[in-house]
Design an enzyme around this catalytic site. Structure first.
Site, PDB file in Angstrom:
ATOM      1  N   ASP A  97      33.375  56.218  81.083  1.00 60.17           N
ATOM      2  CA  ASP A  97      33.007  54.938  80.489  1.00 60.17           C
ATOM      3  C   ASP A  97      32.910  53.851  81.556  1.00 60.17           C
ATOM      4  OD1 ASP A  97      32.885  55.940  77.957  1.00 60.17           O
ATOM      5  OD2 ASP A  97      34.847  55.192  77.320  1.00 60.17           O
TER       6      ASP A  97
ATOM      7  N   LYS B  11      29.552  52.113  77.896  1.00 61.98           N
ATOM      8  CA  LYS B  11      29.062  51.187  76.889  1.00 61.98           C
ATOM      9  C   LYS B  11      29.893  49.919  77.001  1.00 61.98           C
ATOM     10  CE  LYS B  11      29.602  53.955  73.283  1.00 61.98           C
ATOM     11  NZ  LYS B  11      30.016  55.216  73.891  1.00 61.98           N
TER      12      LYS B  11
ATOM     13  N   MET C 104      38.469  44.454  71.568  1.00 67.09           N
ATOM     14  CA  MET C 104      37.163  43.877  71.894  1.00 67.09           C
ATOM     15  C   MET C 104      36.998  42.534  71.180  1.00 67.09           C
ATOM     16  SD  MET C 104      35.162  47.526  71.585  1.00 67.09           S
ATOM     17  CE  MET C 104      36.345  48.157  70.367  1.00 67.09           C
TER      18      MET C 104
END
Length: 252
Positions: free
Chosen positions: A52, A73, A183
């Protein structure tokens, strides 16, 4: 009359594809020495590592022998589509004996592991999951602020407002004595607004941790009313913890 040998060859079963083994490994919150011993050992043996964007360069030094494929991502940035990652995992298992899919945090929490496991299992590929330290626990440790507290908090809800284009936005907030938003940088203001509308006190304690466990880690303490006004712009991953258990300790 057809040649019997040709007929026999034409009816022969196609060879069964031979696959290597795939490991979904949690890299932990960021610091290279917070990966598990098993995860580090497998990285040192890997033929190829699909990692990642949040996996640090320091972490990747644990697998100098491996082919490195970035499939990261990051919110708001162009990224590798999940279906392409799934396909690449299968292709790597066809070519390599030991394949590692290295994910930030823990693979089984907001890590799209279900889709990757489905793709691998559909091809009969052997797969094993190696857990990692998830950001909520690392952020609690970094801020020295337990998520549970006797007589105050006996439940924790982990959630994210980030969604895929086809998914609806989070409307009803999750239920828990302590709430942890993954997030949460851009969505934290909306979260605070919804909680205040649902009756949360404006002075509910909030702890925001950016770049958890990394050298540039930042910890910010505020209250829910301040969170509603908007966070300072962050450049790294942000985790927001909300609840009365996060109040500053009264020293004896």
């Amino acid at each position: 009359m057809p040649n019997s040998s040709n007929s026999s060859n034409s009816n022969a079963a196609l060879p069964t594809p031979q696959y290597g083994k795939v490991y979904l490994i949690g890299a932990g919150p960021g610091a290279a020495d917070l990966i598990t011993v098993r995860g580090a050992r497998l990285l040192a043996q890997a033929d190829v590592v699909l990692h990642d964007a949040l996996v640090t360069e320091e972490m990747l030094t644990l697998c100098p022998q491996a082919v490195l494929l970035s499939v990261g991502k990051r919110s708001g940035q162009r990224s590798t589509a999940q279906h392409a990652i799934n396909r690449l995992l299968v292709e790597c298992a066809e070519k390599y004996a030991l394949v590692v899919r290295l994910k930030g945090g823990d693979p089984m929490l907001f890590g799209r592991a279900d889709e990757e496991l489905t793709a691998l299992e559909s091809h009969g590929i052997e797969v094993e999951v190696v857990p990692g330290i998830t950001a909520a626990l690392a952020a609690a440790a970094a801020s020295r602020q337990p998520l549970t507290k006797r007589g105050v908090s006996r439940s924790v809800a982990l959630f994210t407002s980030s969604t895929a284009p086809e998914e609806s936005q989070l409307v009803q907030m999750p239920i828990g004595d302590t709430l942890v938003q993954y997030m949460g940088g851009r969505e934290a203001t909306a979260t605070a607004r919804k909680l205040l509308a649902q009756g949360f006190s404006a002075d509910t304690p909030v702890v925001v941790v950016e770049n958890c466990s990394r050298p540039d880690q930042q910890v910010q303490r505020l209250v829910l009313a301040e969170l509603e006004l908007g966070l300072t712009r962050f450049s790294g991953p942000v985790l927001v913890m909300i609840g009365t258990a996060l109040a500053a300790r009264k020293l004896i």
